[in-house]
Design an enzyme around this catalytic site. Structure first.
Site, PDB file in Angstrom:
ATOM      1  N   ARG A 211      50.592  37.569  39.451  1.00 38.53           N
ATOM      2  CA  ARG A 211      50.999  36.605  40.484  1.00 38.53           C
ATOM      3  C   ARG A 211      51.574  37.339  41.691  1.00 38.53           C
ATOM      4  O   ARG A 211      51.273  37.019  42.838  1.00 38.53           O
ATOM      5  CB  ARG A 211      52.037  35.628  39.913  1.00 38.53           C
ATOM      6  CG  ARG A 211      51.458  34.670  38.899  1.00 38.53           C
ATOM      7  CD  ARG A 211      52.435  33.561  38.557  1.00 38.53           C
ATOM      8  NE  ARG A 211      53.465  33.934  37.617  1.00 38.53           N
ATOM      9  CZ  ARG A 211      53.435  33.673  36.305  1.00 38.53           C
ATOM     10  NH1 ARG A 211      52.407  33.039  35.775  1.00 38.53           N
ATOM     11  NH2 ARG A 211      54.421  34.028  35.524  1.00 38.53           N
ATOM     12  N   PHE A 226      43.913  25.631  38.081  1.00 38.60           N
ATOM     13  CA  PHE A 226      44.579  25.703  36.774  1.00 38.60           C
ATOM     14  C   PHE A 226      46.017  26.215  37.002  1.00 38.60           C
ATOM     15  O   PHE A 226      46.443  27.214  36.467  1.00 38.60           O
ATOM     16  CB  PHE A 226      43.837  26.633  35.789  1.00 38.60           C
ATOM     17  CG  PHE A 226      42.384  26.307  35.621  1.00 38.60           C
ATOM     18  CD1 PHE A 226      41.985  25.314  34.740  1.00 38.60           C
ATOM     19  CD2 PHE A 226      41.409  26.979  36.355  1.00 38.60           C
ATOM     20  CE1 PHE A 226      40.638  25.007  34.581  1.00 38.60           C
ATOM     21  CE2 PHE A 226      40.058  26.674  36.202  1.00 38.60           C
ATOM     22  CZ  PHE A 226      39.662  25.694  35.313  1.00 38.60           C
ATOM     23  N   ASP A 247      45.552  21.043  39.027  1.00 40.89           N
ATOM     24  CA  ASP A 247      45.642  21.044  37.569  1.00 40.89           C
ATOM     25  C   ASP A 247      45.291  19.646  37.068  1.00 40.89           C
ATOM     26  O   ASP A 247      45.401  18.675  37.796  1.00 40.89           O
ATOM     27  CB  ASP A 247      47.063  21.429  37.110  1.00 40.89           C
ATOM     28  CG  ASP A 247      47.081  21.955  35.687  1.00 40.89           C
ATOM     29  OD1 ASP A 247      47.095  23.193  35.513  1.00 40.89           O
ATOM     30  OD2 ASP A 247      47.058  21.142  34.736  1.00 40.89           O
ATOM     31  N   SER A 248      44.880  19.568  35.797  1.00 45.88           N
ATOM     32  CA  SER A 248      44.545  18.259  35.236  1.00 45.88           C
ATOM     33  C   SER A 248      45.763  17.580  34.613  1.00 45.88           C
ATOM     34  O   SER A 248      45.689  16.433  34.201  1.00 45.88           O
ATOM     35  CB  SER A 248      43.435  18.404  34.189  1.00 45.88           C
ATOM     36  OG  SER A 248      43.850  19.296  33.184  1.00 45.88           O
ATOM     37  N   ASN A 274      40.054  17.457  37.529  1.00 48.17           N
ATOM     38  CA  ASN A 274      39.322  18.367  36.656  1.00 48.17           C
ATOM     39  C   ASN A 274      38.744  19.477  37.541  1.00 48.17           C
ATOM     40  O   ASN A 274      37.991  19.199  38.480  1.00 48.17           O
ATOM     41  CB  ASN A 274      38.200  17.581  35.962  1.00 48.17           C
ATOM     42  CG  ASN A 274      37.375  18.465  35.052  1.00 48.17           C
ATOM     43  OD1 ASN A 274      37.170  19.650  35.314  1.00 48.17           O
ATOM     44  ND2 ASN A 274      36.895  17.884  33.982  1.00 48.17           N
ATOM     45  N   ALA A 275      39.102  20.706  37.258  1.00 46.81           N
ATOM     46  CA  ALA A 275      38.717  21.814  38.139  1.00 46.81           C
ATOM     47  C   ALA A 275      37.200  21.924  38.294  1.00 46.81           C
ATOM     48  O   ALA A 275      36.707  22.223  39.390  1.00 46.81           O
ATOM     49  CB  ALA A 275      39.281  23.124  37.601  1.00 46.81           C
ATOM     50  N   ASP A 295      42.853  30.662  36.920  1.00 45.62           N
ATOM     51  CA  ASP A 295      43.546  31.081  35.691  1.00 45.62           C
ATOM     52  C   ASP A 295      43.403  29.991  34.625  1.00 45.62           C
ATOM     53  O   ASP A 295      44.366  29.294  34.298  1.00 45.62           O
ATOM     54  CB  ASP A 295      45.032  31.346  36.003  1.00 45.62           C
ATOM     55  CG  ASP A 295      45.794  31.842  34.781  1.00 45.62           C
ATOM     56  OD1 ASP A 295      45.170  32.411  33.878  1.00 45.62           O
ATOM     57  OD2 ASP A 295      47.028  31.637  34.729  1.00 45.62           O
ATOM     58  N   CYS A 335      42.125  34.523  29.374  1.00 45.60           N
ATOM     59  CA  CYS A 335      43.099  34.873  28.341  1.00 45.60           C
ATOM     60  C   CYS A 335      42.524  34.650  26.948  1.00 45.60           C
ATOM     61  O   CYS A 335      43.262  34.586  25.963  1.00 45.60           O
ATOM     62  CB  CYS A 335      44.383  34.077  28.530  1.00 45.60           C
ATOM     63  SG  CYS A 335      44.121  32.299  28.462  1.00 45.60           S
TER      64      CYS A 335
HETATM   65  N1  SAH Z   1      48.210  29.664  36.120  1.00 42.96           N
HETATM   66  C1  SAH Z   1      49.246  29.160  35.260  1.00 42.96           C
HETATM   67  C2  SAH Z   1      48.769  28.975  33.826  1.00 42.96           C
HETATM   68  C3  SAH Z   1      47.562  28.128  33.649  1.00 42.96           C
HETATM   69  S1  SAH Z   1      47.356  27.511  32.023  1.00 42.96           S
HETATM   70  C4  SAH Z   1      50.480  30.071  35.332  1.00 42.96           C
HETATM   71  O1  SAH Z   1      50.362  31.214  35.788  1.00 42.96           O
HETATM   72  O2  SAH Z   1      51.552  29.622  34.923  1.00 42.96           O
HETATM   73  C5  SAH Z   1      45.967  26.526  32.166  1.00 42.96           C
HETATM   74  C6  SAH Z   1      46.180  25.206  32.889  1.00 42.96           C
HETATM   75  O3  SAH Z   1      44.889  24.616  33.035  1.00 42.96           O
HETATM   76  C7  SAH Z   1      47.020  24.152  32.182  1.00 42.96           C
HETATM   77  O4  SAH Z   1      48.076  23.780  33.018  1.00 42.96           O
HETATM   78  C8  SAH Z   1      46.078  22.959  31.952  1.00 42.96           C
HETATM   79  O5  SAH Z   1      46.703  21.717  32.184  1.00 42.96           O
HETATM   80  C9  SAH Z   1      45.019  23.207  32.978  1.00 42.96           C
HETATM   81  N2  SAH Z   1      43.662  22.696  32.688  1.00 42.96           N
HETATM   82  C10 SAH Z   1      42.978  22.734  31.531  1.00 42.96           C
HETATM   83  N3  SAH Z   1      41.722  22.270  31.697  1.00 42.96           N
HETATM   84  C11 SAH Z   1      41.619  21.902  33.006  1.00 42.96           C
HETATM   85  C12 SAH Z   1      40.574  21.378  33.811  1.00 42.96           C
HETATM   86  N4  SAH Z   1      39.360  21.122  33.297  1.00 42.96           N
HETATM   87  N5  SAH Z   1      40.824  21.178  35.114  1.00 42.96           N
HETATM   88  C13 SAH Z   1      42.029  21.444  35.658  1.00 42.96           C
HETATM   89  N6  SAH Z   1      43.056  21.955  34.948  1.00 42.96           N
HETATM   90  C14 SAH Z   1      42.856  22.187  33.645  1.00 42.96           C
END
Ligand code: SAH
Length: 392
Positions: A211, A226, A247-248, A274-275, A295, A335
């Site tokens: 980050r 995300f 984020d979702s 939804n991403a 991410d 991850c």
């Molecule tokens: N980048 C963050 C961690 C991300 S964890 C950090 O550094 O703290 C993954 C995230 O993706 C979660 O918050 C989850 O709610 C989100 N997520 C999962 N599937 C998704 C989708 N299809 N579209 C958008 N967000 C999603």
């Protein structure tokens, strides 16, 4: 008559070779004779009776023994745990200079099998992830109190692996009380961690340095896909003109908004979507971003899902690449333990090829100092990242 010692396990030659090669696990199939006692620390011998050391015994797990110490005379008591924890904690001193939220113990990588200890300011959040370890809980708590003197300790023992160990899944305070939200600091950025019900132990500590890195390169229109509680977005917002945090999860975004306010940042907008769909629509709208972060959660939860996971990773990367402005940078991560470094790179190459753009691989990123990836223990490594620049 030869009476087996209840606190000794005997392992096959293959199991002993693995152990000697630096891997700390003995699988159930390599157990020649199981200890007759309960879960907990036991001595491990090879088939000829040579002592290999001390290990945690988990009777119902696929991983029967987890190495604690190669010294067969080691006494696994509170002071043994305190020494291990103190050693791991000292290794984190450089991280503690700029952040008060970090992993103190990364399980096998720190010689404390199946034990996770994360620090959030004055509090600790722990996970005891095997039956053998759970049997040592009193000694571990004593050791944590002695070596780290926390204000409170919370056990996030709701992880699914505990089910496979025959252990109950629950969240409970082990020492004192731990607040629902803890304000912590990361390289000058403040955020609220949610130890009781947030993801992992309350935050994604493993991306901290990534980050900071992409934050230092951010500019123009930025996108944090995300975003969870906005951790990347907060770093991007310090230098970018405007950040979209996507984020979702509504509850994650609510905390993201609190986090932006905590840092007096007014240039972040929050989008619940939804991403996959949003990225496609953004492309249709002709949007461009100078800085993008991808991410996603682990798409490959098992070996069986690697192929479909790679499809998902490629799709979001391809779409993000198409949104990159000329000269823009993308930080992309995975991850999933099952997506190896070569697979991750291959996926990026395929996405770049489909996008038809000239993309420079600026930097490969991995795990930070507080999440050591030990070469002889591949299971300690899972996080991969790349910084990519659009050269065209
Ligand atoms: N980048 C963050 C961690 C991300 S964890 C950090 O550094 O703290 C993954 C995230 O993706 C979660 O918050 C989850 O709610 C989100 N997520 C999962 N599937 C998704 C989708 N299809 N579209 C958008 N967000 C999603």
């Amino acid at each position: 008559m030869n009476v087996p010692d209840p606190a000794v396990g005997i392992v096959s030659a293959a199991g002993a070779r693995r152990w000697d090669g630096g891997h700390p696990w003995i699988f159930r199939g390599d157990v020649r004779q199981a200890p007759t006692g309960e879960a907990g620390p036991v001595a491990v011998h090879d088939a000829r009776g040579k002592p290999l050391g001390m290990a945690l015994w988990s009777p119902s797990s696929e991983i029967a023994f987890r190495r604690l110490d190669i010294d067969p005379d080691a006494h696994i008591d509170a002071s043994w745990w305190a020494a291990r924890i103190a050693r791991a904690s000292e290794r984190r001193d450089p991280v503690a200079v700029s952040s008060n939220a970090y992993r103190v113990v990364h399980a096998e990588a720190d010689g404390c099998p199946s034990l996770i200890v994360d620090r959030y300011g004055a509090y600790l959040v722990v996970q005891l992830l095997s039956a053998g370890l759970d049997a040592c809980r009193t000694e571990i708590i004593e050791a944590l109190v002695e070596s780290l003197a926390p204000d409170g300790i919370l056990a996030r023992n709701d992880a699914s692996v505990r089910g496979r160990e025959g252990l109950p899944r629950l969240v409970e305070a082990l020492v004192g009380t731990v607040p629902r939200e803890i304000a912590v600091e990361e390289h000058g950025v403040r955020y609220l961690a949610a130890p009781h019900d947030g993801q992992k132990t309350g935050a994604f500590l493993d991306q901290r340095e990534n980050r900071v890195r992409i934050g230092s390169m951010a500019r123009g229109e930025a996108l944090d896909c995300f975003s969870y509680h906005g951790s990347f977005a907060l770093h991007l917002a310090r230098t970018a003109e405007r950040v979209t945090a996507l984020d979702s999860s509504e509850s994650a975004l609510t905390r993201a908004a609190s986090n932006a306010a905590l840092n007096h940042l007014t240039n972040v907008r929050f989008v619940e979507a939804n991403a996959f769909e949003w990225l496609r629509d953004a492309e249709r709208r002709g949007e461009r971003y100078e800085t993008i972060v991808l991410d996603p959660p682990a798409f490959a939860k098992s070996r069986a899902s690697v192929t479909s996971a790679l499809r998902g990773y490629k799709e979001i990367n391809l779409r993000a690449i198409r949104l990159l402005a000329s000269g823009g940078v993308l930080f992309t991560a995975s991850c999933s333990y099952h997506i190896t470094k070569p697979l991750f790179l291959e996926m990026l190459q395929a996405a770049a090829s489909d996008a038809g753009r000239r993309l420079a691989l600026v930097e490969l990123r991995g795990q930070p100092l507080d999440h050591p990836e030990v070469l002889t223990i591949p299971e300690t490594g899972y996080l991969k990242g790349a910084i990519i620049e659009a050269m065209d």
